[in-house]
Design an enzyme around this catalytic site. Structure first.
Site, PDB file in Angstrom:
ATOM      1  N   GLU A  12      17.088 -16.309 -24.763  1.00 12.52           N
ATOM      2  CA  GLU A  12      16.827 -15.450 -25.907  1.00 12.52           C
ATOM      3  C   GLU A  12      17.660 -14.167 -25.902  1.00 12.52           C
ATOM      4  O   GLU A  12      17.732 -13.482 -26.929  1.00 12.52           O
ATOM      5  CB  GLU A  12      15.335 -15.118 -25.969  1.00 12.52           C
ATOM      6  CG  GLU A  12      14.479 -16.346 -26.237  1.00 12.52           C
ATOM      7  CD  GLU A  12      12.992 -16.075 -26.189  1.00 12.52           C
ATOM      8  OE1 GLU A  12      12.239 -16.792 -26.869  1.00 12.52           O
ATOM      9  OE2 GLU A  12      12.565 -15.145 -25.461  1.00 12.52           O
ATOM     10  N   GLY A  78       6.606 -20.381 -32.582  1.00  9.54           N
ATOM     11  CA  GLY A  78       6.122 -21.622 -33.177  1.00  9.54           C
ATOM     12  C   GLY A  78       5.662 -21.372 -34.599  1.00  9.54           C
ATOM     13  O   GLY A  78       4.861 -20.467 -34.852  1.00  9.54           O
ATOM     14  N   ILE A 156       1.202 -22.897 -27.908  1.00 11.17           N
ATOM     15  CA  ILE A 156       0.317 -23.477 -28.919  1.00 11.17           C
ATOM     16  C   ILE A 156       0.889 -24.791 -29.430  1.00 11.17           C
ATOM     17  O   ILE A 156       2.009 -24.841 -29.943  1.00 11.17           O
ATOM     18  CB  ILE A 156       0.112 -22.491 -30.091  1.00 11.17           C
ATOM     19  CG1 ILE A 156      -0.437 -21.157 -29.568  1.00 11.17           C
ATOM     20  CG2 ILE A 156      -0.809 -23.096 -31.143  1.00 11.17           C
ATOM     21  CD1 ILE A 156      -1.749 -21.245 -28.836  1.00 11.17           C
ATOM     22  N   MET A 177       4.278 -15.646 -27.379  1.00 10.29           N
ATOM     23  CA  MET A 177       3.587 -15.242 -26.159  1.00 10.29           C
ATOM     24  C   MET A 177       3.849 -13.807 -25.691  1.00 10.29           C
ATOM     25  O   MET A 177       3.385 -13.444 -24.615  1.00 10.29           O
ATOM     26  CB  MET A 177       3.934 -16.220 -25.025  1.00 10.29           C
ATOM     27  CG  MET A 177       3.478 -17.637 -25.288  1.00 10.29           C
ATOM     28  SD  MET A 177       3.910 -18.816 -23.969  1.00 10.29           S
ATOM     29  CE  MET A 177       2.957 -18.157 -22.585  1.00 10.29           C
ATOM     30  N   GLU A 178       4.558 -12.995 -26.467  1.00  9.25           N
ATOM     31  CA  GLU A 178       4.873 -11.637 -26.004  1.00  9.25           C
ATOM     32  C   GLU A 178       4.739 -10.532 -27.044  1.00  9.25           C
ATOM     33  O   GLU A 178       4.512  -9.368 -26.690  1.00  9.25           O
ATOM     34  CB  GLU A 178       6.315 -11.562 -25.458  1.00  9.25           C
ATOM     35  CG  GLU A 178       6.624 -12.397 -24.258  1.00  9.25           C
ATOM     36  CD  GLU A 178       7.030 -13.823 -24.597  1.00  9.25           C
ATOM     37  OE1 GLU A 178       6.854 -14.694 -23.742  1.00  9.25           O
ATOM     38  OE2 GLU A 178       7.520 -14.045 -25.741  1.00  9.25           O
ATOM     39  N   ASP A 201       9.886 -24.428 -32.990  1.00  8.88           N
ATOM     40  CA  ASP A 201       9.001 -25.594 -33.048  1.00  8.88           C
ATOM     41  C   ASP A 201       7.914 -25.303 -34.070  1.00  8.88           C
ATOM     42  O   ASP A 201       7.789 -24.174 -34.548  1.00  8.88           O
ATOM     43  CB  ASP A 201       8.385 -25.886 -31.672  1.00  8.88           C
ATOM     44  CG  ASP A 201       7.534 -24.728 -31.176  1.00  8.88           C
ATOM     45  OD1 ASP A 201       6.355 -24.669 -31.559  1.00  8.88           O
ATOM     46  OD2 ASP A 201       8.054 -23.879 -30.429  1.00  8.88           O
TER      47      ASP A 201
END
EC number: 3.2.2.9
Length: 233
Positions: A12, A78, A156, A177-178, A201
Site C-alpha cells: 500500500e 472491502g 470481513i 482494519m485501520e 474485494d
C-alpha cells in the site's frame, strides 16, 4: 508544510515510496517512516502494520515525532455498499468502529467512551478531493464514492459479519482494519485528516482470493489519487 501519509502494508505504500527522489528511513517500534518529497510536497510516509493497534501506534508516533499538518490514509478496503466494483475509490466523510460495543453505558454502537461516535474527514480536503476526482474518473470505468467507512480488527467476508455491520451502519460503503484508529489519533491531536481507499474485494466469500489478486490494483488507484491531491495542497 509536512504531510503524513499512512498505509498498513508494503504493497500500500510501495508506489508512493517509489516516487520519492530521495528517502530517509526511520524505524520506531516496528513502524517504518520514509521521509522525503512527493509531488513537490514534504511528506512522511508511514508503513504502520496491519490492524487498529499498529495503526494507532504508528499515527501517534507520526504526530508526536514529525508534526504533520495533514494526515492522509491510503490503501485497500472491502466494498460492502451497493454498486461498488473492484478498483473504485472510497473517500470517507465519516468513520466508525464496527466492533466496539459499550451501549450498556449509553454510548452509540461503535463509539469508544468519551470519543465521538463518528470521526469526520476534513471538510477542506474532502472538497478538494471531490473536485479532483470528478475530473480524474470522468472517462474511467471506475468511480469515486463518498461515505461511511467501518473499521474492524477482522477481515470481513462472512454473511454474519455483514449482518452485524449493516444492522448498526446501514449506509456503510466499505470496511477495512485501520482507518478509524488513524482518524481517532488525528482527532485527538487535532490534525486534519482524509481517508482514501480503493476497493480490493467485495467483502464476500470470494474476498480472500480477490484481495490477493487485486491488492496491487487497489494500492495503485489509491496512490494515484493521493498524488493528484498532493498537487493541490
Amino acid at each position: 508544510m509536512t504531510i503524513g501519509i499512512i498505509g498498513a502494508m508494503e504493497e500500500e505504500v510501495e508506489l508512493l515510496k517509489n516516487t520519492m527522489p530521495s528517502i530517509e528511513e526511520v524505524i520506531i517500534g516496528g513502524a517504518k517512516f520514509y521521509i522525503g518529497e512527493i509531488a513537490g510536497k514534504e511528506v512522511v510516509l508511514l508503513e504502520s502494520g496491519i490492524g487498529k493497534v499498529n495503526a494507532a501506534l504508528g499515527t501517534t508516533l507520526l504526530a508526536d515525532r514529525f508534526k504533520p499538518e495533514i494526515i492522509i490514509n491510503t490503501g485497500s478496503a472491502g466494498g460492502i455498499g451497493e454498486g461498488l466494483a473492484i478498483g473504485d475509490v472510497i473517500i470517507s466523510d465519516r468513520l466508525a468502529y464496527g466492533d466496539v460495543d459499550v451501549t450498556e453505558f449509553g454510548y452509540t454502537y461503535g463509539q469508544v467512551p468519551r470519543m465521538p461516535a463518528f470521526y469526520q474527514g476534513d471538510a477542506v480536503l474532502l472538497k478538494k478531493a471531490e473536485t479532483i476526482y470528478r475530473d480524474y474518473f470522468a472517462d474511467s470505468e471506475n468511480k469515486a464514492v463518498y461515505g461511511l467507512v467501518i473499521t474492524n480488527d477482522s477481515f470481513i467476508m462472512r454473511p454474519d459479519q455483514h449482518e452485524i455491520i449493516r444492522t448498526f451502519f446501514p449506509d456503510v460503503k466499505a470496511v477495512e482494519m485501520e482507518a478509524a484508529a488513524i482518524a481517532q489519533v488525528a482527532y485527538q491531536f487535532d490534525i486534519p485528516f482524509l481517508i482514501i481507499r480503493a476497493i480490493s474485494d467485495l467483502a464476500n466469500q470470494e474476498a480472500t482470493m480477490s484481495f490477493d489478486e487485486f491488492i496491487h490494483l487497489a494500492a495503485k488507484q489509491s496512490a494515484i489519487c493521493i498524488i493528484e491531491l498532493l498537487k493541490t495542497i
